[in-house]
Motif scaffolding. Structure first.
Motif, short mmCIF file in Angstrom:
data_model
loop_
_atom_site.label_atom_id
_atom_site.label_comp_id
_atom_site.label_asym_id
_atom_site.label_seq_id
_atom_site.Cartn_x
_atom_site.Cartn_y
_atom_site.Cartn_z
N ASN A 1 0.82 -1.20 0.00
CA ASN A 1 0.00 0.00 0.00
C ASN A 1 0.86 1.26 0.00
O ASN A 1 0.63 2.19 -0.78
CB ASN A 1 -0.91 -0.01 1.23
CG ASN A 1 -1.86 1.17 1.26
OD1 ASN A 1 -2.76 1.28 0.45
ND2 ASN A 1 -1.66 2.07 2.21
N ALA A 2 1.88 1.28 0.86
CA ALA A 2 2.76 2.45 0.94
C ALA A 2 3.48 2.70 -0.37
O ALA A 2 3.54 3.83 -0.87
CB ALA A 2 3.77 2.26 2.07
N LEU A 3 4.02 1.64 -0.97
CA LEU A 3 4.75 1.78 -2.23
C LEU A 3 3.83 2.19 -3.37
O LEU A 3 4.22 2.97 -4.26
CB LEU A 3 5.47 0.48 -2.56
CG LEU A 3 6.44 0.51 -3.74
CD1 LEU A 3 7.49 1.61 -3.56
CD2 LEU A 3 7.11 -0.85 -3.93
N SER A 4 2.60 1.71 -3.36
CA SER A 4 1.62 2.09 -4.40
C SER A 4 1.37 3.59 -4.39
O SER A 4 1.27 4.22 -5.45
CB SER A 4 0.30 1.34 -4.18
OG SER A 4 0.47 -0.05 -4.35
N ILE A 5 1.25 4.16 -3.19
CA ILE A 5 1.01 5.61 -3.08
C ILE A 5 2.20 6.40 -3.61
O ILE A 5 2.04 7.37 -4.36
CB ILE A 5 0.73 5.98 -1.61
CG1 ILE A 5 -0.55 5.28 -1.13
CG2 ILE A 5 0.59 7.49 -1.45
CD1 ILE A 5 -0.75 5.34 0.38
N VAL A 6 3.40 5.95 -3.26
CA VAL A 6 4.61 6.64 -3.74
C VAL A 6 4.71 6.57 -5.26
O VAL A 6 4.98 7.58 -5.94
CB VAL A 6 5.86 6.02 -3.09
CG1 VAL A 6 7.13 6.61 -3.71
CG2 VAL A 6 5.86 6.25 -1.59
N ILE A 7 4.49 5.39 -5.83
CA ILE A 7 4.59 5.22 -7.29
C ILE A 7 3.50 6.02 -7.99
O ILE A 7 3.73 6.56 -9.09
CB ILE A 7 4.50 3.73 -7.66
CG1 ILE A 7 5.74 2.99 -7.14
CG2 ILE A 7 4.38 3.54 -9.17
CD1 ILE A 7 5.74 1.50 -7.39
N ALA A 8 2.32 6.13 -7.40
CA ALA A 8 1.25 6.94 -8.00
C ALA A 8 1.70 8.39 -8.16
O ALA A 8 1.46 9.02 -9.19
CB ALA A 8 -0.01 6.86 -7.14
N GLY A 9 2.35 8.93 -7.14
CA GLY A 9 2.87 10.30 -7.24
C GLY A 9 3.93 10.43 -8.32
O GLY A 9 3.97 11.43 -9.05
N LEU A 10 4.78 9.42 -8.44
CA LEU A 10 5.82 9.45 -9.48
C LEU A 10 5.21 9.35 -10.88
O LEU A 10 5.71 9.99 -11.82
CB LEU A 10 6.81 8.30 -9.25
CG LEU A 10 7.63 8.37 -7.96
CD1 LEU A 10 8.50 7.12 -7.81
CD2 LEU A 10 8.50 9.62 -7.95
N LEU A 11 4.16 8.57 -11.03
CA LEU A 11 3.50 8.47 -12.34
C LEU A 11 2.86 9.79 -12.75
O LEU A 11 2.83 10.14 -13.94
CB LEU A 11 2.44 7.36 -12.31
CG LEU A 11 2.98 5.93 -12.35
CD1 LEU A 11 1.83 4.92 -12.18
CD2 LEU A 11 3.72 5.65 -13.65
N ALA B 1 2.08 -2.23 -11.81
CA ALA B 1 1.97 -0.96 -12.54
C ALA B 1 2.41 -1.13 -13.99
O ALA B 1 1.75 -0.65 -14.92
CB ALA B 1 2.80 0.11 -11.85
N VAL B 2 3.53 -1.82 -14.20
CA VAL B 2 4.07 -2.00 -15.56
C VAL B 2 3.14 -2.88 -16.39
O VAL B 2 2.79 -2.55 -17.54
CB VAL B 2 5.48 -2.61 -15.51
CG1 VAL B 2 5.95 -3.01 -16.90
CG2 VAL B 2 6.46 -1.63 -14.89
N THR C 1 -4.99 2.80 -12.07
CA THR C 1 -6.27 2.19 -11.68
C THR C 1 -6.23 0.67 -11.68
O THR C 1 -6.60 0.03 -10.70
CB THR C 1 -7.40 2.67 -12.61
OG1 THR C 1 -7.04 2.38 -13.97
CG2 THR C 1 -7.64 4.14 -12.46
N ALA C 2 -5.78 0.07 -12.78
CA ALA C 2 -5.79 -1.39 -12.90
C ALA C 2 -4.59 -2.04 -12.23
O ALA C 2 -4.63 -3.24 -11.94
CB ALA C 2 -5.83 -1.80 -14.37
N GLY C 3 -3.54 -1.27 -11.96
CA GLY C 3 -2.35 -1.82 -11.34
C GLY C 3 -2.22 -1.45 -9.88
O GLY C 3 -2.34 -2.29 -8.99
N LEU C 4 -1.99 -0.17 -9.61
CA LEU C 4 -1.74 0.27 -8.24
C LEU C 4 -2.97 0.14 -7.34
O LEU C 4 -2.84 -0.08 -6.14
CB LEU C 4 -1.24 1.72 -8.23
CG LEU C 4 0.09 1.95 -8.95
CD1 LEU C 4 0.47 3.43 -8.89
CD2 LEU C 4 1.19 1.08 -8.38
#
Length: 437
Positions: free
Chosen positions: A217-227, A365-366, A385-388
């Motif tokens: 969950n934590a990493l998903s939030i970080v990657i969302a910001g990077l995307l 995500a990829v 949406t479909a990944g994170l």
């Protein structure tokens, strides 16, 4: 006239007071003091009354801490994570008496409150979806979800094999719970499925899965910001909150909600229990698939066919909303006390484990971005949406991920990931266990 005055008074209190569980701070403090003192002097009632009182009070206090702690509230899941690990720590350090711990465990295990909660969650969340959205999602959106699942599972399995963790172990104990739709509808039923099919204690399984869910969950939030930042650098990869590449954006409206009707809500309670029993029957007749999975299949099929009148679907949704709003902290306390061994959780947090969590989330995500592009989605929106939103912690995780990526308009699609995608993982988990055993 009297009811109008009472309503005005309630609105005034809600605007002017700091509320905990819907109560003003002084009222909550008095109730909490009564419950906690009763627990300490051995006067707390047994059974459901005492368990509910204790779990609601402690859950509310820990939730208030979690939603205010820096870093934890933004990146680690906030209240739910603090409730789970806080209550597990209370057991470890003796802040719960032996009687209190036994009461909570009995409520969760012997009285099966967990199954009661999950029945309401699955039935209400699926029946409350837009039927058109549910049907049309299968044609285009679900392949993007599956793409993320395949890439994440293959990636974490291969890395697990390379670093000595194990191919199937990495998929089952890290990949599956991360992609499973959160805690209440993901890791917890998965632990019960794993325990039943592997002849292991569900508490042991959950202790392995919970760190993966929290870190994912934590990493998903970080990657969302990077995307979001990547979209600003590469505008061709994003639709700026639009998922479809086509000019005419397909939109799906949420089902129209009706005012709360207590009788209709009661019908939702009965339907949730009925579908749970149906899943148990099908699970007994066809044990290759777990009863949870059969329940999900049954509810989704009935929703897609449209044979339940809308008012009863609304009743199931209202009951789900009541249970989720009022009883989630109770469930999380139960998870922490009955299913979380904090010592085992701490032992699981190794660099090897953290690497596998990272591979799972990045793979989701990829994979979803690549497949999403093939089916006509913008890669960044598809990845989010479909990944994170598969790799986060369900509803709260969806809000955090979409907020971090500044794409709140995509909430209907994130809900498909959390609801239908999470259900798909429960079904897939049963199959993978058979395949790997």
């Amino acid at each position: 006239m009297e009811s109008a005055v009472r309503e005005d008074r309630l609105q005034t209190i809600s605007k002017s007071s700091y509320l905990i569980n819907g109560l003003s701070l002084p009222v909550f403090a008095v109730i909490a003091a009564v419950v906690l003192v009763a627990g300490r002097i051995g006067a707390l009632p047994g059974g459901m009354v005492g368990a509910f009182a204790l779990m609601l009070v402690v859950g509310a206090i820990l939730n208030e801490i979690g939603i205010r702690l820096p870093i934890v509230k933004d990146y680690l899941g906030g209240g739910p994570i603090v409730i789970i690990f806080g209550s597990a720590a209370m057991v470890m350090f003796g802040l719960f008496t032996e009687d209190q711990t036994a009461l909570i465990k009995s409520f969760m295990v012997d009285f099966e409150f967990l199954n009661f909660y999950i029945a309401a969650l699955i039935t209400g969340s699926i029946l409350g979806m837009n039927r058109k959205l549910l049907i049309r999602a299968a044609a285009r959106y679900l392949p993007a979800i599956i793409g993320g699942v395949v890439v994440s599972f293959v990636g974490v399995g291969l890395v697990g094999a390379l670093i000595g963790y194990g191919f199937k172990e990495a998929i089952l104990y890290i990949g599956v719970p991360i992609m499973g739709g959160g805690m209440g509808a993901g890791a917890v039923p998965l632990a019960k499925i794993f325990g039943a099919q592997l002849a292991k204690d569900p508490a042991e399984m959950l202790s392995i899965m919970i760190p993966a869910v929290a870190l994912g969950n934590a990493l998903s939030i970080v990657i969302a910001g990077l995307l979001d930042k990547l979209g600003k650098m590469k505008p061709s990869l994003t639709g700026n909150e639009k998922l479809m590449v086509v000019k005419e954006q397909e939109t799906f409206q949420e089902e129209k909600r009706s005012p709360v009707d207590y009788k209709i809500m009661g019908s939702g309670l009965l339907m949730s229990l009925g579908f749970y029993v149906l899943g148990s029957i099908l699970g007994k007749l066809f044990p290759q698939i777990h009863s949870y999975a059969w329940m999900i299949i049954s509810v989704a099929a009935v929703k897609a066919i449209g044979i339940i009148p809308e008012k009863f679907e609304e009743g199931a949704f209202q009951w789900f909303g009541f249970v989720m709003t009022s009883m989630t902290t109770v469930l999380l306390i139960g998870i922490g006390v009955a299913y979380t061994n904090l010592s085992e959780v701490l032992l699981a947090l190794t660099p090897q484990y953290l690497l596998l969590v990272g591979v799972t989330v990045v793979g989701a995500a990829v994979g979803s971005g690549l497949v999403g592009r093939l089916v006509g989605f913008y890669p960044i929106e598809s990845s989010i949406t479909a990944g994170l939103c598969m790799a986060n912690m369900g509803g709260t995780g969806d809000v955090a991920v979409l907020s971090a990526s500044k794409r709140m308009e995509l909430m209907p699609f994130s809900q498909i990931s959390s609801r239908i995608g999470g259900a798909f993982i429960l079904i897939l988990a049963s199959t993978l266990l058979k395949l790997f055993s």
